[in-house]
Design a protein around this motif. Structure first.
Motif, PDB file in Angstrom:
ATOM      1  N   ASN A  93       0.806  -1.227   0.000  1.00 57.48           N
ATOM      2  CA  ASN A  93       0.000   0.000   0.000  1.00 57.48           C
ATOM      3  C   ASN A  93       0.839   1.277   0.000  1.00 57.48           C
ATOM      4  O   ASN A  93       0.287   2.373  -0.113  1.00 57.48           O
ATOM      5  CB  ASN A  93      -0.945   0.012   1.204  1.00 57.48           C
ATOM      6  N   THR A  94       2.160   1.124   0.155  1.00 59.68           N
ATOM      7  CA  THR A  94       3.028   2.315   0.054  1.00 59.68           C
ATOM      8  C   THR A  94       4.307   1.962  -0.712  1.00 59.68           C
ATOM      9  O   THR A  94       4.743   0.801  -0.706  1.00 59.68           O
ATOM     10  CB  THR A  94       3.478   2.856   1.438  1.00 59.68           C
ATOM     11  N   PHE A  95       4.887   2.965  -1.359  1.00 60.27           N
ATOM     12  CA  PHE A  95       6.215   2.851  -1.975  1.00 60.27           C
ATOM     13  C   PHE A  95       6.976   4.151  -1.736  1.00 60.27           C
ATOM     14  O   PHE A  95       6.388   5.234  -1.881  1.00 60.27           O
ATOM     15  CB  PHE A  95       6.113   2.687  -3.499  1.00 60.27           C
ATOM     16  N   PRO A  96       8.282   4.054  -1.451  1.00 61.26           N
ATOM     17  CA  PRO A  96       9.101   5.267  -1.513  1.00 61.26           C
ATOM     18  C   PRO A  96       9.333   5.607  -2.985  1.00 61.26           C
ATOM     19  O   PRO A  96       9.369   4.707  -3.831  1.00 61.26           O
ATOM     20  CB  PRO A  96      10.403   4.851  -0.827  1.00 61.26           C
ATOM     21  N   LEU A  97       9.474   6.888  -3.293  1.00 63.81           N
ATOM     22  CA  LEU A  97       9.584   7.318  -4.699  1.00 63.81           C
ATOM     23  C   LEU A  97      10.879   8.068  -4.960  1.00 63.81           C
ATOM     24  O   LEU A  97      11.406   8.739  -4.066  1.00 63.81           O
ATOM     25  CB  LEU A  97       8.423   8.259  -5.048  1.00 63.81           C
ATOM     26  N   GLU A  98      11.335   7.983  -6.212  1.00 66.22           N
ATOM     27  CA  GLU A  98      12.433   8.848  -6.663  1.00 66.22           C
ATOM     28  C   GLU A  98      11.933  10.284  -6.583  1.00 66.22           C
ATOM     29  O   GLU A  98      10.811  10.578  -7.021  1.00 66.22           O
ATOM     30  CB  GLU A  98      12.799   8.556  -8.129  1.00 66.22           C
ATOM     31  N   TYR A  99      12.771  11.185  -6.049  1.00 69.59           N
ATOM     32  CA  TYR A  99      12.335  12.578  -5.894  1.00 69.59           C
ATOM     33  C   TYR A  99      12.188  13.266  -7.248  1.00 69.59           C
ATOM     34  O   TYR A  99      13.046  13.136  -8.122  1.00 69.59           O
ATOM     35  CB  TYR A  99      13.332  13.376  -5.046  1.00 69.59           C
ATOM     36  N   LYS A 100      11.105  13.997  -7.383  1.00 72.25           N
ATOM     37  CA  LYS A 100      10.927  14.900  -8.520  1.00 72.25           C
ATOM     38  C   LYS A 100       9.948  15.969  -8.047  1.00 72.25           C
ATOM     39  O   LYS A 100       8.918  15.636  -7.467  1.00 72.25           O
ATOM     40  CB  LYS A 100      10.335  14.140  -9.707  1.00 72.25           C
ATOM     41  N   LYS A 101      10.301  17.234  -8.233  1.00 69.25           N
ATOM     42  CA  LYS A 101       9.414  18.315  -7.801  1.00 69.25           C
ATOM     43  C   LYS A 101       8.095  18.202  -8.561  1.00 69.25           C
ATOM     44  O   LYS A 101       8.108  18.156  -9.805  1.00 69.25           O
ATOM     45  CB  LYS A 101      10.113  19.650  -8.112  1.00 69.25           C
ATOM     46  N   PHE A 102       7.001  18.147  -7.853  1.00 66.53           N
ATOM     47  CA  PHE A 102       5.690  17.954  -8.495  1.00 66.53           C
ATOM     48  C   PHE A 102       5.371  19.160  -9.373  1.00 66.53           C
ATOM     49  O   PHE A 102       5.409  20.302  -8.924  1.00 66.53           O
ATOM     50  CB  PHE A 102       4.608  17.787  -7.417  1.00 66.53           C
ATOM     51  N   ASP A 103       5.051  18.904 -10.651  1.00 64.33           N
ATOM     52  CA  ASP A 103       4.734  19.985 -11.580  1.00 64.33           C
ATOM     53  C   ASP A 103       3.223  20.028 -11.798  1.00 64.33           C
ATOM     54  O   ASP A 103       2.668  19.204 -12.514  1.00 64.33           O
ATOM     55  CB  ASP A 103       5.463  19.740 -12.914  1.00 64.33           C
ATOM     56  N   PRO A 104       2.532  21.003 -11.206  1.00 65.09           N
ATOM     57  CA  PRO A 104       1.067  21.017 -11.286  1.00 65.09           C
ATOM     58  C   PRO A 104       0.548  21.388 -12.670  1.00 65.09           C
ATOM     59  O   PRO A 104      -0.633  21.234 -12.946  1.00 65.09           O
ATOM     60  CB  PRO A 104       0.674  22.083 -10.252  1.00 65.09           C
ATOM     61  N   LYS A 105       1.440  21.904 -13.543  1.00 66.87           N
ATOM     62  CA  LYS A 105       0.988  22.288 -14.883  1.00 66.87           C
ATOM     63  C   LYS A 105       0.730  21.064 -15.752  1.00 66.87           C
ATOM     64  O   LYS A 105      -0.004  21.111 -16.721  1.00 66.87           O
ATOM     65  CB  LYS A 105       2.038  23.175 -15.556  1.00 66.87           C
ATOM     66  N   LYS A 106       1.384  19.956 -15.401  1.00 69.39           N
ATOM     67  CA  LYS A 106       1.198  18.739 -16.201  1.00 69.39           C
ATOM     68  C   LYS A 106      -0.158  18.120 -15.880  1.00 69.39           C
ATOM     69  O   LYS A 106      -0.561  18.105 -14.713  1.00 69.39           O
ATOM     70  CB  LYS A 106       2.285  17.725 -15.862  1.00 69.39           C
ATOM     71  N   PRO A 107      -0.850  17.564 -16.873  1.00 74.11           N
ATOM     72  CA  PRO A 107      -2.131  16.919 -16.581  1.00 74.11           C
ATOM     73  C   PRO A 107      -1.956  15.734 -15.641  1.00 74.11           C
ATOM     74  O   PRO A 107      -2.823  15.430 -14.833  1.00 74.11           O
ATOM     75  CB  PRO A 107      -2.644  16.470 -17.948  1.00 74.11           C
ATOM     76  N   SER A 108      -0.803  15.061 -15.738  1.00 78.13           N
ATOM     77  CA  SER A 108      -0.568  13.943 -14.824  1.00 78.13           C
ATOM     78  C   SER A 108       0.930  13.760 -14.609  1.00 78.13           C
ATOM     79  O   SER A 108       1.688  13.663 -15.571  1.00 78.13           O
ATOM     80  CB  SER A 108      -1.171  12.672 -15.423  1.00 78.13           C
ATOM     81  N   GLU A 109       1.361  13.732 -13.365  1.00 81.29           N
ATOM     82  CA  GLU A 109       2.766  13.477 -13.052  1.00 81.29           C
ATOM     83  C   GLU A 109       2.996  11.963 -12.994  1.00 81.29           C
ATOM     84  O   GLU A 109       2.078  11.193 -12.682  1.00 81.29           O
ATOM     85  CB  GLU A 109       3.126  14.077 -11.689  1.00 81.29           C
ATOM     86  N   THR A 110       4.233  11.541 -13.278  1.00 83.58           N
ATOM     87  CA  THR A 110       4.570  10.128 -13.158  1.00 83.58           C
ATOM     88  C   THR A 110       5.741  10.010 -12.189  1.00 83.58           C
ATOM     89  O   THR A 110       6.718  10.761 -12.302  1.00 83.58           O
ATOM     90  CB  THR A 110       4.985   9.543 -14.526  1.00 83.58           C
ATOM     91  N   TYR A 111       5.645   9.074 -11.269  1.00 86.41           N
ATOM     92  CA  TYR A 111       6.715   8.856 -10.289  1.00 86.41           C
ATOM     93  C   TYR A 111       7.176   7.410 -10.339  1.00 86.41           C
ATOM     94  O   TYR A 111       6.366   6.492 -10.517  1.00 86.41           O
ATOM     95  CB  TYR A 111       6.232   9.196  -8.872  1.00 86.41           C
ATOM     96  N   THR A 112       8.496   7.223 -10.149  1.00 78.08           N
ATOM     97  CA  THR A 112       9.072   5.881 -10.171  1.00 78.08           C
ATOM     98  C   THR A 112       9.423   5.454  -8.747  1.00 78.08           C
ATOM     99  O   THR A 112      10.027   6.236  -8.003  1.00 78.08           O
ATOM    100  CB  THR A 112      10.370   5.873 -11.026  1.00 78.08           C
ATOM    101  N   VAL A 113       9.061   4.231  -8.411  1.00 80.06           N
ATOM    102  CA  VAL A 113       9.339   3.748  -7.059  1.00 80.06           C
ATOM    103  C   VAL A 113      10.824   3.416  -6.911  1.00 80.06           C
ATOM    104  O   VAL A 113      11.517   3.130  -7.874  1.00 80.06           O
ATOM    105  CB  VAL A 113       8.492   2.498  -6.698  1.00 80.06           C
ATOM    106  N   LYS A 114      11.298   3.489  -5.675  1.00 80.54           N
ATOM    107  CA  LYS A 114      12.674   3.079  -5.412  1.00 80.54           C
ATOM    108  C   LYS A 114      12.683   2.114  -4.231  1.00 80.54           C
ATOM    109  O   LYS A 114      11.631   1.838  -3.633  1.00 80.54           O
ATOM    110  CB  LYS A 114      13.568   4.279  -5.188  1.00 80.54           C
ATOM    111  N   GLY A 115      13.869   1.615  -3.903  1.00 81.90           N
ATOM    112  CA  GLY A 115      13.935   0.515  -2.947  1.00 81.90           C
ATOM    113  C   GLY A 115      14.023   0.916  -1.483  1.00 81.90           C
ATOM    114  O   GLY A 115      13.702   0.129  -0.609  1.00 81.90           O
ATOM    115  N   THR A 116      14.457   2.155  -1.229  1.00 77.54           N
ATOM    116  CA  THR A 116      14.693   2.508   0.179  1.00 77.54           C
ATOM    117  C   THR A 116      13.904   3.738   0.603  1.00 77.54           C
ATOM    118  O   THR A 116      13.624   4.622  -0.210  1.00 77.54           O
ATOM    119  CB  THR A 116      16.193   2.837   0.411  1.00 77.54           C
ATOM    120  N   TYR A 117      13.587   3.762   1.874  1.00 71.88           N
ATOM    121  CA  TYR A 117      12.925   4.925   2.468  1.00 71.88           C
ATOM    122  C   TYR A 117      14.012   5.890   2.920  1.00 71.88           C
ATOM    123  O   TYR A 117      14.683   5.638   3.923  1.00 71.88           O
ATOM    124  CB  TYR A 117      12.061   4.482   3.647  1.00 71.88           C
ATOM    125  N   ASP A 118      14.246   6.941   2.136  1.00 73.45           N
ATOM    126  CA  ASP A 118      15.297   7.915   2.468  1.00 73.45           C
ATOM    127  C   ASP A 118      14.690   9.224   2.950  1.00 73.45           C
ATOM    128  O   ASP A 118      13.562   9.546   2.620  1.00 73.45           O
ATOM    129  CB  ASP A 118      16.136   8.241   1.222  1.00 73.45           C
TER     130      ASP A 118
END
Ligand SMILES: Cc1cc2nc3c(=O)[nH]c(=O)nc-3n(C[C@H](O)[C@H](O)[C@H](O)COP(=O)(O)O)c2cc1C
Length: 356
Positions: A93-118
């Motif tokens: 039910n949860t994944f840590p994600l690669e950081y990327k500043k959320f861009d609200p101008k995009k209709p949909s952001e995409t995030y990639t999961v990573k292996g560790t909780y940093d």
């Protein structure tokens, strides 16, 4: 840094096992945080020791509420409930994600999961707002109220369930469910208008007419309640102003915001959350959204002033450090709440109090 030690939620366990085995760590063996002096801050009529708290999510039972109070969190939110039993989405039910500043101008952001909780953490979650039947959560909430000491406040939260037979039934579900929450003695209730894990792309808060009707009907039925509505990020400022104008007369507060809807993929580019296809979209929280929370709080404060409205603003989004807390207060938040940062750092409330 990747030394995440589960406290309120262990992502390696199922939701059911979290309820059964949590909270985690050895906190129950440590002495409870001691407040000094008199509580100075007003939280919707209750004096509290600090204007920082835990947002809806990691406190689904009284034992979790106790753990949070003991660690110095004086404003605690019981996890959002529904008017009926509702299953949790399949795990994980949860994944840590690669950081990327959320861009609200995009209709949909995409995030990639990573292996560790940093730290600082960006997180995706997809639970779907599971709920027990009212008689079970009423018992837990009543117990939670009994745990409150001087300078501590409990907020409870509700989410309506879309009904196959239409809008009127959906509104009735809110009136009925909030009434069940009121039976616990709660007089301050947050209505969630912004869950990104419901499997439909249009969040309720963006439908101003239905949101207004819900809040109005609830308030007319229970005039003694103070209502907070929980929103998502509004990109269009005119739309936000319209929302504030329409809903403002019925509410005591606005919480901004919930996790933000995004596509969550694994390293191969495939959907990360399994199960129904609707789970391609999940909620993102933490570091990636914190700039947007500051922006939303500033705009809410601006609309409040221009419209001469008097609701309070609860800033929620990306608070993981003492500085993040103060930035949101400076932006205009009356209160600040955290979740991703709190899950990471049990001492965040104590650190913030030391800075006040
Ligand atoms: C694990 C998890 C569970 C959550 N559960 C709820 C919930 O039950 N109700 C709700 O309104 N928001 C829920 N949220 C959203 C948070 O309350 C909060 O609005 C959001 O995470 C942004 O704050 P943050 O960046 O400090 O995490 C949840 C978030 C997370 C990460």
């Amino acid at each position: 840094m990747s030394d995440f030690t589960p406290w309120l939620y262990d992502p390696k366990l199922s939701f059911a096992d979290n309820l059964r085995l949590g909270p985690f760590g050895d906190f129950d063996k440590k002495p409870a945080y001691k407040n000094n002096g008199e509580p100075q801050y007003d939280f919707f009529g209750t004096k509290v020791y600090s204007p920082f708290g835990i947002a809806a999510g990691p406190l689904p039972q009284a034992k979790f509420v106790k753990s949070a109070l003991d660690r110095g969190y004086d404003i605690v939110t019981f996890k959002t409930v529904r008017s009926h039993l509702y299953p949790v989405h399949p795990e994980p039910n949860t994944f840590p994600l690669e950081y990327k500043k959320f861009d609200p101008k995009k209709p949909s952001e995409t995030y990639t999961v990573k292996g560790t909780y940093d730290f600082p953490l960006t997180l995706a979650n997809s639970f779907g707002i599971p709920s027990f039947e009212p008689d079970i959560w009423q018992k837990e909430i009543k117990e939670s109220f009994k745990l409150l000491g001087k300078g501590q406040a409990l907020l409870v939260a509700f989410q309506g369930t879309l009904q196959p037979d239409g809008r009127e039934k959906f509104i009735e579900d809110h009136v009925y469910g909030v009434g069940k929450l009121r039976e616990t003695g709660a007089r301050l209730i947050e209505i969630n208008l912004s869950c990104p894990n419901e499997g439909h792309s249009n969040l309720l808060c963006f439908d101003i007419e239905t949101s207004t009707e819900i809040v109005k009907q609830v308030k007319l039925t229970y005039p003694d309640l103070n209502l907070i509505v929980k929103l998502s990020y509004f990109y269009d400022d005119g739309h936000l102003r319209e929302f504030v104008e329409a809903v403002g007369p019925y509410i005591a507060g606005i919480a901004a915001f919930n996790t933000l809807q995004s596509q969550i993929i694994d390293k191969k580019g495939e959907r990360a959350f399994n199960g129904p296809a609707t789970r391609a979209i999940a909620g993102v929280s933490g570091e990636a959204v914190k700039h947007l929370c500051i922006d939303m709080v500033q705009r809410l404060a601006d609309h409040r002033q221009k419209l001469n409205a008097d609701f309070k603003i609860v800033g929620v989004g990306g608070v993981q450090t003492v500085e993040d807390f103060h930035n949101l207060r400076r932006a205009g938040a009356d209160y600040v709440m955290g979740l991703t940062g709190v899950m990471w750092n049990p001492n965040l409330a104590a650190e913030i109090k030391a800075s006040l």
